[in-house]
Design an enzyme around this catalytic site. Structure first.
Site, PDB file in Angstrom:
ATOM      1  CD  GLU A 187      -1.419  -2.467   1.575  1.00  0.00           C
ATOM      2  OE1 GLU A 187      -0.294  -2.537   2.103  1.00  0.00           O
ATOM      3  OE2 GLU A 187      -2.114  -3.472   1.333  1.00  0.00           O
ATOM      4  CG  HIS A 245     -11.347  -8.061   6.729  1.00  0.00           C
ATOM      5  ND1 HIS A 245     -10.730  -8.844   7.659  1.00  0.00           N
ATOM      6  CD2 HIS A 245     -10.641  -8.203   5.595  1.00  0.00           C
ATOM      7  CE1 HIS A 245      -9.690  -9.449   7.102  1.00  0.00           C
ATOM      8  NE2 HIS A 245      -9.612  -9.072   5.855  1.00  0.00           N
TER       9      HIS A 245
HETATM   10  C1  LIG Z   1      -1.597  -4.739   4.562  1.00  0.00           C
HETATM   11  C2  LIG Z   1      -2.554  -5.673   3.898  1.00  0.00           C
HETATM   12  N1  LIG Z   1      -2.929  -5.459   2.627  1.00  0.00           N
HETATM   13  C3  LIG Z   1      -3.822  -6.272   2.023  1.00  0.00           C
HETATM   14  C4  LIG Z   1      -4.364  -7.327   2.695  1.00  0.00           C
HETATM   15  C5  LIG Z   1      -5.402  -8.235   2.018  1.00  0.00           C
HETATM   16  N2  LIG Z   1      -4.808  -9.549   1.743  1.00  0.00           N
HETATM   17  C6  LIG Z   1      -5.000 -10.592   2.592  1.00  0.00           C
HETATM   18  S1  LIG Z   1      -4.157 -11.927   2.118  1.00  0.00           S
HETATM   19  C7  LIG Z   1      -3.519 -11.197   0.752  1.00  0.00           C
HETATM   20  C8  LIG Z   1      -2.571 -11.945  -0.138  1.00  0.00           C
HETATM   21  C9  LIG Z   1      -1.352 -12.441   0.585  1.00  0.00           C
HETATM   22  O1  LIG Z   1      -0.523 -13.184  -0.243  1.00  0.00           O
HETATM   23  P1  LIG Z   1       0.781 -13.910   0.267  1.00  0.00           P
HETATM   24  O2  LIG Z   1       1.529 -13.020   1.229  1.00  0.00           O
HETATM   25  O3  LIG Z   1       1.548 -14.373  -0.904  1.00  0.00           O
HETATM   26  O4  LIG Z   1       0.286 -15.139   1.139  1.00  0.00           O
HETATM   27  P2  LIG Z   1      -0.631 -16.390   0.744  1.00  0.00           P
HETATM   28  O5  LIG Z   1      -2.050 -15.957   0.913  1.00  0.00           O
HETATM   29  O6  LIG Z   1      -0.297 -16.744  -0.655  1.00  0.00           O
HETATM   30  O7  LIG Z   1      -0.304 -17.464   1.710  1.00  0.00           O
HETATM   31  C10 LIG Z   1      -4.003  -9.880   0.673  1.00  0.00           C
HETATM   32  C11 LIG Z   1      -3.685  -8.935  -0.423  1.00  0.00           C
HETATM   33  C12 LIG Z   1      -3.954  -7.525   4.034  1.00  0.00           C
HETATM   34  N3  LIG Z   1      -4.419  -8.543   4.778  1.00  0.00           N
HETATM   35  N4  LIG Z   1      -3.051  -6.693   4.603  1.00  0.00           N
END
Ligand SMILES: Cc1ncc(C[n+]2csc(CCOP(=O)(O)OP(=O)(O)O)c2C)c(N)n1
Lengths: 392, 325
Positions: free
Chosen positions: B60, B130
Site C-alpha cells: 500500500e 475488515h
Molecule cells: C496490509 C494488507 N494489505 C492487504 C491485505 C489483504 N490480503 C490478505 S491476504 C492477501 C494476499 C497475501 O498473499 P501472500 O503473502 O503471498 O500469502 P498467501 O495468501 O499466498 O499465503 C491480501 C492482499 C492484508 N491482509 N493486509
C-alpha cells in the site's frame, strides 16, 4: 570500514548485474515416489519424529477439509486452508525448540498444531465461543497461544516481520538460546515491513528465521506480477543474510534446511532467510474462487507434487507406516473434528463485558460508562442482540 | 436508466473516467484481470489494456507513493486500497505527501489527480481488520478531500467528480452496500458536486445526519420515530472534507436538534467536529444537546458486532432522548 565495495573486483568496462547474476540452488531431498535423491544428506529424523510430523499433516488435512465444509454450510463465517503447503509449515515447525517464538501470517495453523494446540482449542477459535483464547474478537483462523509461544495472528500483512526481528533480539538479550521464526507469503514480502524487518535483523544481529512460503499467488496475483527478481531468496544476500531456497513440498528438505538455519541463528546470533518453493493448492480463502485467475491444468499439475503424499510414501518405504494405519489416522481425526465441532458450536459467546476488556490493561471510566449504557439498552431490546441477551 | 448495484455503478464510473481521459491509470492489489476482490474493476483491463489497469505488488505504501508520482507528473491516478483497514501502511505517503504536495511546493507541483478508493465499514462479520471506518484519520489532514457515497447513484456521480476534482480524494465505499444497494443509475456521464450535503427527507423536530452505510440506519430510525409522532429531517453529508456547514446549520436552525451517527468510534470521530461547529453556528437555536450515536471506543469486534454498531434502535432511543430533553 567494511563497505561492500572494498571486497569487490574492479572492472573498467560497463557491465550490469541482472536477475540471472544470482544463481540460487534449490534443496531437494525427497523424490515424488518417496525415495531420497542419491547423495542427499538427510535431516535428523527418527521414527517418532516422523510420526509426529505425519500425524500433524493428517490432522491438518482433515481440519482444512472439514472446516472448509463447515464454512460452506454456513456454520463458520470464514476459513483458510494450508493445503499443499503442509511440508513447508510442518517441516519448519518440527525443526524448532518449543521455546522458539512463532510469528505466523495466517496460513500456518499446522505449526500451531505441531506445538500442541488441541482440536478443541481450534474449534473454540473457529466458532468464536467463550473459550476462544482471543475472546471472539477476530475472524476465524486468527489463532494465538502464549503457552505455545505462538503469537496471535493479525490480518494486516507483513506487520509480523519486523516484530519477529524484535522478538529475536529480545531472546538474545535475555540470554536464551532460542530464536524467533516468522512466516510470510511471497506477496507479503512486497510490503515495506519486509525490508525493514530483514534489514534490521541483519544489522542488529537478531536470531530470527524469516520463512517465506512462496506459493505462487497472493490472492489472484501470480508471482510474475509480484516481483521480477529471482524469487525472495535473492534478496537475502542483499541484506547480508544467510539464505537458502528449498523445495517447499519436500518435508525432508524443509526439515534439513530449518534445522541448520536454527543452529546457525542460535550459534551466531544472526538471521536466516528460507524460501520454500511451493503451491497454494486451495483457494486463497473461503471467499475466493481461483477459477477466475488460474487454470485447472495448473492446479492438477501441482496435485502431483502433494507434499503429504510424498512424505507418506517415504514413511511407507521406511516401514514406519502402512496404508491401513494411514486410513485409520484419517478416520480418527475425522471423527475427532466432527465431535469437537458439535461441542464448540453449542458453547455460548463471551459475555458482553469482554467487549471493553483488553483495550487497555483496565477499562477506562469512559469505556465502563459506554458498557453500562450499552447494557441498559440491551436489557430494553434483548432480542435484537442475541449474542449478549443472556449476559446482561 | 438501468437498475444496478453499487459495485456496477463504481465499475461504470471507472470505465467512464478511463474512457474520457486517456491519462487515467487504475491500479491496486488484484484489480487487474481478476477485477478486484469485490469485482469493482471487472472487465477494465480487457477494455483499457494492461498498461492502464493492472495489479500492483502487495504494498500500500508503494501504491500510494506510485499514485503520487504519477499525478505529480500529469496523470490521473485511481488507486484501490483493498480494504480501508489496510490504508495504514500508506499513511505517510497519503498524509505527508498526497495532502501536502501543493502546499509545500507553493503550487509548483500538485497531486490533484489522485483518487484512493477503498471499501470501509462493518456489518459483514469481518472482525477487526475488515470493518474499520478510518475517515477521521484523514479529515484531520488538510489538503485531502474525503467522500462517502450512500447508494449506487451517488457512487457513480461522486466517484466521477472525485476522479476529476483538482484535489486528491479519498473515496470510502460502504462495502456492506456493495451488492445490497440497487438503484437507478443513469447510463451516461454525470457528476455530483463535492462538498455538498443532501437533504434526503424534510422534517421539523430533529435533524439526523450521517453518511455512507449509516444512512439507511438513520432512515430506519426516522421511520420508527415517525410512529411516535416525531418528524425527522435527514441529511446525508456525502463529503466529509470539506464539509457543508451551511446545509447542516440551516437544517438545525429549523429543527432545533441534531443527531449525528457514524460507525467509527465516538472519541475523536468526525461527529465531534460537526457537533462543535454546529454548536457555534446554532447555539441559540438548539433545544437539546447535540447527540452522537457512534461506535464504541474499542477496536472493531467480531462476535459483538451488533452491540458495537450504532444501529437503528440506539439511534431511535437517542432521538427520543433528544426530543424529550
Ligand atoms: C496490509 C494488507 N494489505 C492487504 C491485505 C489483504 N490480503 C490478505 S491476504 C492477501 C494476499 C497475501 O498473499 P501472500 O503473502 O503471498 O500469502 P498467501 O495468501 O499466498 O499465503 C491480501 C492482499 C492484508 N491482509 N493486509
Amino acid at each position: 570500514m567494511s563497505n561492500a565495495t572494498s571486497q569487490n573486483e574492479t572492472v573498467h568496462r560497463v557491465s550490469f548485474l541482472d536477475r540471472d547474476s544470482v544463481n540460487i540452488p534449490i534443496l531437494k531431498i525427497l523424490q515424488a515416489d518417496g525415495t531420497v535423491y542419491e547423495n542427499a544428506v538427510l535431516p535428523a529424523i527418527d521414527e517418532a519424529l516422523a510420526h509426529k510430523i505425519y500425524d500433524t499433516c493428517v490432522f491438518t488435512r482433515v481440519l482444512d477439509e472439514r472446516m472448509l465444509g463447515a464454512q460452506r454450510q454456513g456454520r463458520i463465517s470464514f476459513y483458510m486452508t494450508c493445503t499443499g503447503e503442509e511440508a513447508s509449515i510442518i517441516g519448519s515447525a518440527a525443526s524448532l525448540d518449543n521455546d522458539d517464538v512463532i510469528l505466523a501470517q495466517y496460513r500456518e495453523h499446522a505449526a500451531l498444531r505441531y506445538r500442541g494446540f488441541t482440536t478443541e482449542q481450534f474449534m473454540n477459535q473457529l466458532f468464536s465461543n467463550e473459550k476462544d483464547l482471543g475472546k471472539g474478537r477476530q475472524m476465524p483462523i486468527h489463532y494465538g497461544s502464549s503457552e505455545l509461544n505462538y503469537q496471535t495472528i493479525s490480518s494486516p500483512l507483513a506487520t509480523q516481520i519486523p516484530q519477529a526481528t524484535g522478538v529475536g533480539y529480545s531472546l538474545k538479550m535475555q540470554g536464551k538460546r532460542n530464536i524467533a521464526i516468522c512466516y510470510f507469503g511471497e506477496g507479503a514480502a512486497s510490503e515495506g515491513d519486509f525490508h525493514a524487518g530483514l534489514n534490521m535483523a541483519a544489522v542488529l544481529k537478531s536470531p530470527t528465521i524469516f520463512f517465506c512460503r512462496n506459493n505462487g499467488y497472493a490472492i489472484s496475483t501470480p508471482t510474475s506480477e509480484q516481483f521480477m527478481g529471482n524469487g525472495i531468496a535473492s534478496r537475502g544476500p542483499g541484506y547480508g543474510m544467510h539464505t537458502i531456497r528449498v523445495d517447499g513440498n519436500d518435508m525432508l528438505a524443509v526439515l534439513a534446511a530449518t534445522q541448520q538455519a536454527r543452529a546457525y541463528a542460535v550459534e551466531n546470533n544472526a538471521p536466516v532467510l528460507i524460501e520454500a518453493m511451493t503451491y497454494r493448492l486451495g483457494a486463497h480463502s473461503s471467499s475466493d474462487d481461483p477459477s477466475g485467475y488460474r487454470s485447472k491444468d495448473e492446479e492438477a499439475k501441482w496435485q502431483q507434487h502433494d507434499p503429504v503424499k510424498r512424505f507418506k510414501l517415504w514413511m511407507i518405504n521406511k516401514g514406519w507406516l502402512t496404508e491401513k494405519q494411514d486410513s485409520e489416522l484419517f478416520e480418527k481425526y475425522r471423527s475427532e473434528v466432527l465431535a469437537e465441532v458439535k461441542v464448540a458450536e453449542k458453547l455460548p459467546m463471551s459475555s458482553v463485558d469482554t467487549l471493553i476488556e483488553d483495550v487497555y490493561d483496565t477499562p477506562t471510566p469512559r469505556l465502563k460508562q459506554q458498557l453500562e449504557t450499552l447494557k441498559t439498552h440491551i436489557k430494553k431490546y434483548p432480542k435484537s442482540y442475541p449474542n449478549s441477551e443472556g449476559s446482561v | 436508466m438501468a437498475e444496478i448495484n453499487m459495485l456496477q455503478a463504481i465499475n461504470d464510473a471507472l470505465s467512464m473516467a478511463m474512457e474520457t481521459d486517456d491519462k487515467t491509470i487504475l491500479f491496486g492489489e488484484d484489480v487487474g484481470h481478476f477485477g478486484g476482490v469485490f469485482r469493482a474493476t471487472s472487465g477494465l483491463q480487457d477494455k483499457y489494456g494492461r498498461d492502464r489497469c493492472f495489479n500492483t505488488p502487495l504494498t500500500e505504501q508503494g501504491i500510494a507513493g506510485f499514485a503520487n508520482g504519477l499525478a505529480s507528473n500529469g496523470m490521473t491516478a485511481i488507486a484501490e486500497i483493498q480494504f480501508a483497514d489496510y490504508i495504514f501502511p500508506a499513511i505517510d505517503q497519503i498524509v505527508n505527501e498526497t495532502a501536502k504536495f501543493r502546499y509545500r511546493s507553493g503550487n509548483e507541483f500538485n497531486v490533484g489527480g489522485v483518487t484512493f478508493r477503498t471499501p470501509y465499514g462493518g456489518g459483514i462479520a469481518g472482525g477487526h481488520y475488515h470493518s474499520q471506518s478510518p475517515e477521521a484519520y484523514f479529515t484531520q489532514t488538510a489538503g485531502l478531500k474525503v467522500v462517502v457515497p450512500r447508494n449506487a447513484y451517488q457512487a457513480k456521480g461522486l466517484l466521477l467528480a472525485s476522479i476529476r476534482d483538482k484535489n486528491p480524494v479519498i473515496f470510502f465505499e460502504p462495502k456492506r452496500l456493495y451488492r445490497a444497494n440497487i438503484g437507478e443509475v443513469p447510463d451516461g456521464d454525470y457528476e455530483i458536486e463535492l462538498g455538498k450535503a443532501e437533504v434526503v427527507r424534510e422534517g421539523k423536530d430533529i435533524t439526523l445526519l450521517a453518511w455512507g452505510a449509516q444512512m439507511e440506519i438513520i432512515e430506519k430510525a426516522a421511520d420508527m420515530a415517525a410512529k411516535e409522532g416525531i418528524s425527522c429531517e435527514i441529511l446525508d453529508l456525502r463529503t466529509l472534507a470539506p464539509w457543508d456547514v451551511e446545509t447542516v446549520a440551516t437544517s438545525v436552525k429549523k429543527t432545533g436538534r441534531l443527531l449525528i451517527n457514524h460507525e467509527a468510534p465516538l472519541t475523536g470521530g468526525f461527529a465531534g467536529e460537526i457537533a462543535a461547529t454546529i454548536q457555534e453556528e446554532c447555539f441559540l437555536y438548539l433545544e437539546s444537546p447535540i447527540s452522537r450515536v457512534c461506535g464504541l471506543d474499542t477496536p472493531y469486534p467480531l462476535i459483538h458486532e451488533k452491540e458495537y454498531m450504532p444501529d437503528a434502535l440506539k439511534t431511535f432511543e437517542a432521538i427520543k432522548a433528544s426530543v424529550t430533553f
